[in-house]
Design a protein around this motif. Structure first.
Motif, PDB file in Angstrom:
ATOM      1  N   MET A 154      35.427 -15.150  22.099  1.00 44.99           N
ATOM      2  CA  MET A 154      36.510 -14.630  22.896  1.00 44.99           C
ATOM      3  C   MET A 154      37.728 -15.279  22.813  1.00 44.99           C
ATOM      4  O   MET A 154      37.825 -16.567  22.398  1.00 44.99           O
ATOM      5  CB  MET A 154      36.249 -14.326  24.489  1.00 44.99           C
ATOM      6  N   SER A 155      38.920 -14.530  22.586  1.00 46.92           N
ATOM      7  CA  SER A 155      40.190 -15.322  22.285  1.00 46.92           C
ATOM      8  C   SER A 155      41.078 -15.453  23.650  1.00 46.92           C
ATOM      9  O   SER A 155      41.031 -14.544  24.416  1.00 46.92           O
ATOM     10  CB  SER A 155      41.196 -14.545  21.341  1.00 46.92           C
ATOM     11  N   ASN A 156      41.781 -16.743  23.764  1.00 46.79           N
ATOM     12  CA  ASN A 156      42.401 -16.672  25.014  1.00 46.79           C
ATOM     13  C   ASN A 156      43.903 -15.980  24.508  1.00 46.79           C
ATOM     14  O   ASN A 156      44.515 -15.892  25.696  1.00 46.79           O
ATOM     15  CB  ASN A 156      42.622 -18.136  25.117  1.00 46.79           C
ATOM     16  N   LEU A 206      55.600   1.204  28.967  1.00 50.45           N
ATOM     17  CA  LEU A 206      54.386   0.670  28.980  1.00 50.45           C
ATOM     18  C   LEU A 206      54.207  -0.620  28.254  1.00 50.45           C
ATOM     19  O   LEU A 206      54.739  -0.781  27.280  1.00 50.45           O
ATOM     20  CB  LEU A 206      53.582   1.734  28.531  1.00 50.45           C
ATOM     21  N   GLU A 207      53.353  -1.377  29.024  1.00 48.33           N
ATOM     22  CA  GLU A 207      52.932  -2.520  28.249  1.00 48.33           C
ATOM     23  C   GLU A 207      51.488  -2.531  27.932  1.00 48.33           C
ATOM     24  O   GLU A 207      50.758  -2.357  28.567  1.00 48.33           O
ATOM     25  CB  GLU A 207      53.408  -3.701  29.189  1.00 48.33           C
ATOM     26  N   ILE A 208      51.182  -2.902  26.716  1.00 50.04           N
ATOM     27  CA  ILE A 208      49.911  -2.935  26.066  1.00 50.04           C
ATOM     28  C   ILE A 208      49.445  -4.303  25.540  1.00 50.04           C
ATOM     29  O   ILE A 208      50.223  -4.931  24.653  1.00 50.04           O
ATOM     30  CB  ILE A 208      49.850  -1.880  24.880  1.00 50.04           C
ATOM     31  N   ALA A 209      48.657  -4.806  26.611  1.00 49.12           N
ATOM     32  CA  ALA A 209      48.247  -6.370  26.374  1.00 49.12           C
ATOM     33  C   ALA A 209      46.947  -6.239  25.541  1.00 49.12           C
ATOM     34  O   ALA A 209      46.176  -5.417  25.736  1.00 49.12           O
ATOM     35  CB  ALA A 209      47.976  -6.915  27.845  1.00 49.12           C
ATOM     36  N   VAL A 210      47.021  -6.892  24.442  1.00 46.60           N
ATOM     37  CA  VAL A 210      45.829  -6.987  23.479  1.00 46.60           C
ATOM     38  C   VAL A 210      45.164  -8.419  23.254  1.00 46.60           C
ATOM     39  O   VAL A 210      46.032  -9.516  23.408  1.00 46.60           O
ATOM     40  CB  VAL A 210      46.599  -6.472  21.960  1.00 46.60           C
ATOM     41  N   ARG A 211      44.180  -8.397  23.485  1.00 46.88           N
ATOM     42  CA  ARG A 211      43.376  -9.763  22.842  1.00 46.88           C
ATOM     43  C   ARG A 211      42.087  -9.261  22.122  1.00 46.88           C
ATOM     44  O   ARG A 211      41.622  -8.405  22.287  1.00 46.88           O
ATOM     45  CB  ARG A 211      42.982 -10.493  24.296  1.00 46.88           C
ATOM     46  N   ILE A 212      41.485 -10.472  21.630  1.00 44.91           N
ATOM     47  CA  ILE A 212      40.085 -10.149  21.023  1.00 44.91           C
ATOM     48  C   ILE A 212      39.074 -10.765  21.954  1.00 44.91           C
ATOM     49  O   ILE A 212      39.044 -11.804  22.506  1.00 44.91           O
ATOM     50  CB  ILE A 212      40.045 -11.363  19.893  1.00 44.91           C
ATOM     51  N   PHE A 237      35.042  -7.273  14.918  1.00 44.54           N
ATOM     52  CA  PHE A 237      35.375  -7.755  16.335  1.00 44.54           C
ATOM     53  C   PHE A 237      35.804  -6.977  17.116  1.00 44.54           C
ATOM     54  O   PHE A 237      36.097  -5.611  16.746  1.00 44.54           O
ATOM     55  CB  PHE A 237      36.720  -8.768  15.778  1.00 44.54           C
ATOM     56  N   VAL A 238      35.812  -7.061  18.509  1.00 41.97           N
ATOM     57  CA  VAL A 238      36.161  -6.255  19.739  1.00 41.97           C
ATOM     58  C   VAL A 238      37.782  -6.644  20.090  1.00 41.97           C
ATOM     59  O   VAL A 238      37.768  -7.616  20.515  1.00 41.97           O
ATOM     60  CB  VAL A 238      35.138  -6.347  20.827  1.00 41.97           C
ATOM     61  N   GLN A 239      38.523  -5.646  19.968  1.00 38.87           N
ATOM     62  CA  GLN A 239      39.942  -5.585  20.610  1.00 38.87           C
ATOM     63  C   GLN A 239      39.855  -4.806  21.595  1.00 38.87           C
ATOM     64  O   GLN A 239      39.507  -3.975  21.739  1.00 38.87           O
ATOM     65  CB  GLN A 239      40.944  -5.170  19.359  1.00 38.87           C
ATOM     66  N   ALA A 240      40.373  -5.705  22.834  1.00 39.56           N
ATOM     67  CA  ALA A 240      40.504  -5.265  24.145  1.00 39.56           C
ATOM     68  C   ALA A 240      42.052  -4.790  24.325  1.00 39.56           C
ATOM     69  O   ALA A 240      42.891  -5.825  24.077  1.00 39.56           O
ATOM     70  CB  ALA A 240      39.792  -5.844  25.133  1.00 39.56           C
ATOM     71  N   TYR A 241      42.247  -3.733  25.101  1.00 38.01           N
ATOM     72  CA  TYR A 241      43.822  -3.307  25.265  1.00 38.01           C
ATOM     73  C   TYR A 241      43.609  -2.979  26.888  1.00 38.01           C
ATOM     74  O   TYR A 241      42.793  -2.538  27.317  1.00 38.01           O
ATOM     75  CB  TYR A 241      44.005  -2.068  24.559  1.00 38.01           C
TER      76      TYR A 241
END
Length: 138
Positions: A1-3, A79-85, A93-97
């Motif tokens: 997981m990415s911070n 809208l704000e789209i927060a993205v992380r791995i 990889f799984v990218q979460a929004y």
């Protein structure tokens, strides 16, 4: 997981909405795809044209997606789209929004993507996650 979490901002326009005045759902996927590339750009990953030459990576094709719509959005909304791995795998990889309007959650999405490369016959293949890109995104 990415911070690391990167935020991509979208202003909803009248043309983004259906006749009921709410965002037509495919537009969310268009914005999420743009937010995915924005994430990599903000992390310092070069344009895909460059990674094609240096790493053989032509982009990050989508192979699976799961989305949960929580509330509607309409024109005039920001809208704000927060993205992380969320997870690194060997060849994907799984990218979460998380899409929000202020404090209101609008939708949550997880996508499985690959680092795509081309075989000699031109067909697409999954490449191992490039360590240099992973290091930039963690």
């Amino acid at each position: 997981m990415s911070n690391k979490e990167i935020v991509y901002t979208v202003r909803v326009e009248f043309g983004d909405c259906d006749p009921a005045g709410i965002v037509w759902f495919p537009n969310f996927f268009r914005w999420i795809d743009a937010a995915s590339r924005h994430f990599f750009h903000q992390c310092g990953v070069p344009r895909w044209e460059e990674t094609t030459k240096t790493l053989g990576v032509i982009g990050t094709p989508l192979v699976d997606t799961h989305t949960r719509f929580v509330k509607t959005a309409s024109y005039g909304d920001t809208l704000e789209i927060a993205v992380r791995i969320a997870e690194w795998r060997e060849k994907s990889f799984v990218q979460a929004y998380r899409v929000t309007r202020g404090a209101d959650p609008i939708l949550e999405c997880e996508e499985v993507r690959i680092f795509g490369g081309k075989r000699e016959d031109g067909s697409l293949r999954a490449l191992p996650v490039p360590p240099s890109i992973r290091a930039l995104c963690e």
